[in-house]
Design a protein around this motif. Structure first.
Motif, short mmCIF file in Angstrom:
data_model
loop_
_atom_site.label_atom_id
_atom_site.label_comp_id
_atom_site.label_asym_id
_atom_site.label_seq_id
_atom_site.Cartn_x
_atom_site.Cartn_y
_atom_site.Cartn_z
N SER A 188 0.82 -1.21 0.00
CA SER A 188 0.00 0.00 0.00
C SER A 188 0.86 1.26 0.00
CB SER A 188 -0.92 -0.01 1.22
OG SER A 188 -1.77 1.10 1.23
N ILE A 189 1.91 1.25 0.82
CA ILE A 189 2.82 2.40 0.88
C ILE A 189 3.52 2.60 -0.46
CG2 ILE A 189 4.97 3.25 1.91
CD1 ILE A 189 4.05 1.79 4.51
N THR A 190 4.00 1.50 -1.03
CA THR A 190 4.69 1.58 -2.32
C THR A 190 3.76 2.16 -3.38
OG1 THR A 190 6.00 -0.38 -1.75
CG2 THR A 190 5.95 0.27 -4.06
N ALA A 191 2.52 1.68 -3.40
CA ALA A 191 1.56 2.17 -4.41
C ALA A 191 1.21 3.64 -4.17
CB ALA A 191 0.30 1.32 -4.37
N ALA A 192 1.01 3.99 -2.90
CA ALA A 192 0.62 5.37 -2.59
C ALA A 192 1.68 6.36 -3.04
CB ALA A 192 0.35 5.52 -1.10
N TRP A 193 2.94 6.04 -2.75
CA TRP A 193 4.02 6.96 -3.12
C TRP A 193 4.37 6.86 -4.60
CZ3 TRP A 193 4.98 10.93 -0.23
CH2 TRP A 193 4.68 10.87 1.13
N THR A 194 4.11 5.70 -5.21
CA THR A 194 4.33 5.58 -6.65
C THR A 194 3.34 6.46 -7.41
OG1 THR A 194 5.16 3.30 -6.46
CG2 THR A 194 4.38 4.00 -8.62
N THR A 195 2.06 6.38 -7.02
CA THR A 195 1.06 7.22 -7.70
C THR A 195 1.29 8.70 -7.40
OG1 THR A 195 -0.46 6.83 -5.84
CG2 THR A 195 -0.73 5.44 -7.78
N PHE A 196 1.80 8.97 -6.20
CA PHE A 196 2.15 10.36 -5.88
C PHE A 196 3.29 10.85 -6.77
CE2 PHE A 196 4.59 13.51 -3.42
CZ PHE A 196 3.60 14.45 -3.18
N GLY A 197 4.28 9.95 -7.00
CA GLY A 197 5.42 10.33 -7.82
C GLY A 197 5.11 10.47 -9.29
N THR A 198 4.14 9.66 -9.78
CA THR A 198 3.81 9.72 -11.21
C THR A 198 2.68 10.71 -11.51
OG1 THR A 198 2.21 7.89 -11.01
CG2 THR A 198 4.50 7.32 -11.53
#
Length: 532
Positions: A188-198
């Motif tokens: 969940s953390i990885t996805a949250a920050w990935t979508t934040f980064g993209t």
């Protein structure tokens, strides 16, 4: 082959005197290797958590909304209902009706082909599905890919936590299995920050990149799963006892087949499987309603499955962007940032609770969690009401800090798996997952409508339900800490199982001096706990 008593009572491990304490586990290369194998299984839950948070993030991305014609209302519910998870305790993607056709087959794959084979099958399907999802150019293709991801995850998630429980070193089984659901937050953390980064990528790659990264855990499993041992209990159930004892000896005793701990575990496993097959006939679906012990299990499993989804957490997780809008936080960047921070916060809490499950106990953690959720949900309701009725911005921001959970994230999987006897473990875990899926029907179709119609007043429904949860957990949840899987089965099934396993241990044990007293005391302790 001899071994000590198979039953243990009280708070002391029945195998405590058999554990080699000459050096800590992190200096034992075999246990380190075993824990690395377990880590590879734990990332099944990471895939699950990544998907849930990714969908939550994608709904805040203008690029994703533009690509799929701004799904809203009923269409948003349809898309969300095909999302794998709605909270860290859910494992199943499904049709809009939440009826995944993989359910009837997953326990038979796990029981028939093996726990490891089921994980491999699921990982391969998820790899294929993620490619389709990343390449999606229409809503139909996207939904189809999501369904296929859920289909594969059903097989992998039905077997991975079971295999973890059945291969873990005895003193680490509880925390290791509790980490399974906790690792939802890593994804969940990885996805949250990935979508934040993209977020600032102007093209469709803003959502295609997070979608492609989702395949990483499954790819790792496909290539590395061959190094993971098969469950000794599954091997024993298939008559492959020599392989079973080799696995136990290699990972639990540095290869020493005559180690007392290995003898203990092997005899206990063999006795429990024989008892379930020949004495209790505890092997089919109907067994869940035939005996008092199994009915206790079924009642608890179904209850915690619904509690994990009906405690308001689902309302927060999948409709967080709508809730943010309701309390005045409308900037997509701010929403994504808060989502990422909340996942880190919850991850830390879940890890701590999971690692303490053998020290504090399952029952105290569940009670503390339900009481805590009730108190914090009351506060959330008050904050939401203050903002809605009086426009209090401080109350709106305080609302974000009231998201609380201790036990349900780390323990619902580990507790469900450990209370089930071996012949019913895969089937019972499937029932648990199916109950989760049923609970999502209400959440995914009623929550957005009720939230829009009632606003903060809808939160009062969950306040009342959480009060019921507190009463149920306090009344029915049985403490299982510091017991092996077979001892836990005896705790639920009562006198007959306890007496049988103690008798079997007496026949096979080679330690005669203190064995009889220990067996008698242990059996009596378990029988007394069941009566209580």
């Amino acid at each position: 082959m001899g071994g000590p008593a198979a039953i243990s009572g009280g708070d002391a491990h029945g195998y405590a005197h058999l554990i080699d304490r000459s050096k800590p586990w992190w200096k034992n290369t075999r246990i380190i290797k075993l824990n690395l194998c377990i880590a590879l299984l734990l990332i099944t839950s990471t895939t699950n958590g990544y998907d849930g948070s990714m969908m939550n993030g994608l709904q805040s991305l203008p690029q994703w909304n533009d690509a799929f014609d701004h799904p809203g209302g009923g269409k948003a519910s349809s898309v969300s209902s095909l999302v794998i998870t709605a909270w860290p305790d859910s494992y199943v993607a499904a049709w809009p009706s939440q009826c995944n056709p993989a359910y009837p087959f997953s326990p038979y794959v796990s029981d028939g082909m093996g726990r490891r084979a089921a994980v491999i099958l699921g990982a391969v399907i998820m790899c294929i599905a993620t490619v389709l999802q990343t390449a999606s150019h229409s809503v139909g293709m996207f939904i189809g890919a999501r369904f296929l991801i859920g289909f594969g995850l059903t097989f992998a998630a039905a077997a991975a936590p079971v295999l973890i429980t059945e291969i873990a070193y005895p003193t680490q089984r509880g925390p290791a299995t509790s980490l399974y659901n906790t690792l939802w937050f890593l994804g969940s953390i990885t996805a949250a920050w990935t979508t934040f980064g993209t977020f600032h990528i102007p093209t469709s790659w803003s959502w295609r990149i997070p979608s492609a990264i989702q395949a990483l855990p499954s790819v790792l499993q496909v290539f590395l799963i061959w190094f993971i041992p098969e469950s000794p209990r599954w091997l024993c159930s298939k008559g492959r006892e020599e392989q079973a004892i080799r696995v136990l000896a290699y990972y639990h005793a540095n290869g020493n087949r005559n180690d007392p701990l290995v003898e203990y575990e092997f005899e206990e496993i063999r006795a429990a499987i024989k008892f379930d097959r020949e004495v209790a006939s505890n092997v089919g679906w109907s067994s869940f309603v035939k005996t008092p012990g199994n009915r206790r299990r079924l009642r608890i499993m179904i209850a915690i499955a619904f509690f994990s989804q009906w405690s308001g957490n689902n309302l927060i997780a999948y409709y967080m962007n709508k809730i943010f809008d309701s309390i005045g936080i409308t900037d997509p960047t701010t929403q994504l940032l808060i989502n990422g921070c909340l996942n880190i916060y919850n991850f830390i809490i879940a890890i701590v609770a999971g690692l303490l499950c053998d020290k504090i106990g399952r029952r105290p953690l569940f009670i503390a969690s339900t009481i805590g959720m009730f108190v914090f949900w009351v506060l959330q309701t008050a904050c939401f009401a203050l903002y809605s009725e009086k426009g209090n911005i401080t109350a709106a921001h305080t609302f974000i800090a009231m998201i609380y959970d201790i036990a349900f994230t780390p323990l619902i999987v580990s507790y469900t798996v450990e209370i089930l006897p071996f012949p019913l473990r895969a089937k019972g875990f499937t029932i648990f997952n199916f109950a989760l899926s049923l609970s999502l029907i209400f959440n995914q179709y009623v929550n957005p409508i009720a939230l829009q119609a009632l606003g903060w007043k809808y939160y009062i429904v969950y306040v009342c339900w959480l009060a019921f949860e507190v009463c149920f957990i306090f009344r029915y949840l049985i403490e299982t800490k510091n017991r092996t899987l077979e001892e836990t089965a005896a705790l639920f099934d009562g006198e007959d199982t306890a007496a049988h396993l103690a008798e079997h241990a007496a026949v096979n044990a080679g330690i005669a001096d203190t064995r009889s007293d220990r067996e008698k005391a242990s059996s009596e302790d378990i029988i007394e706990e069941v009566k209580i």
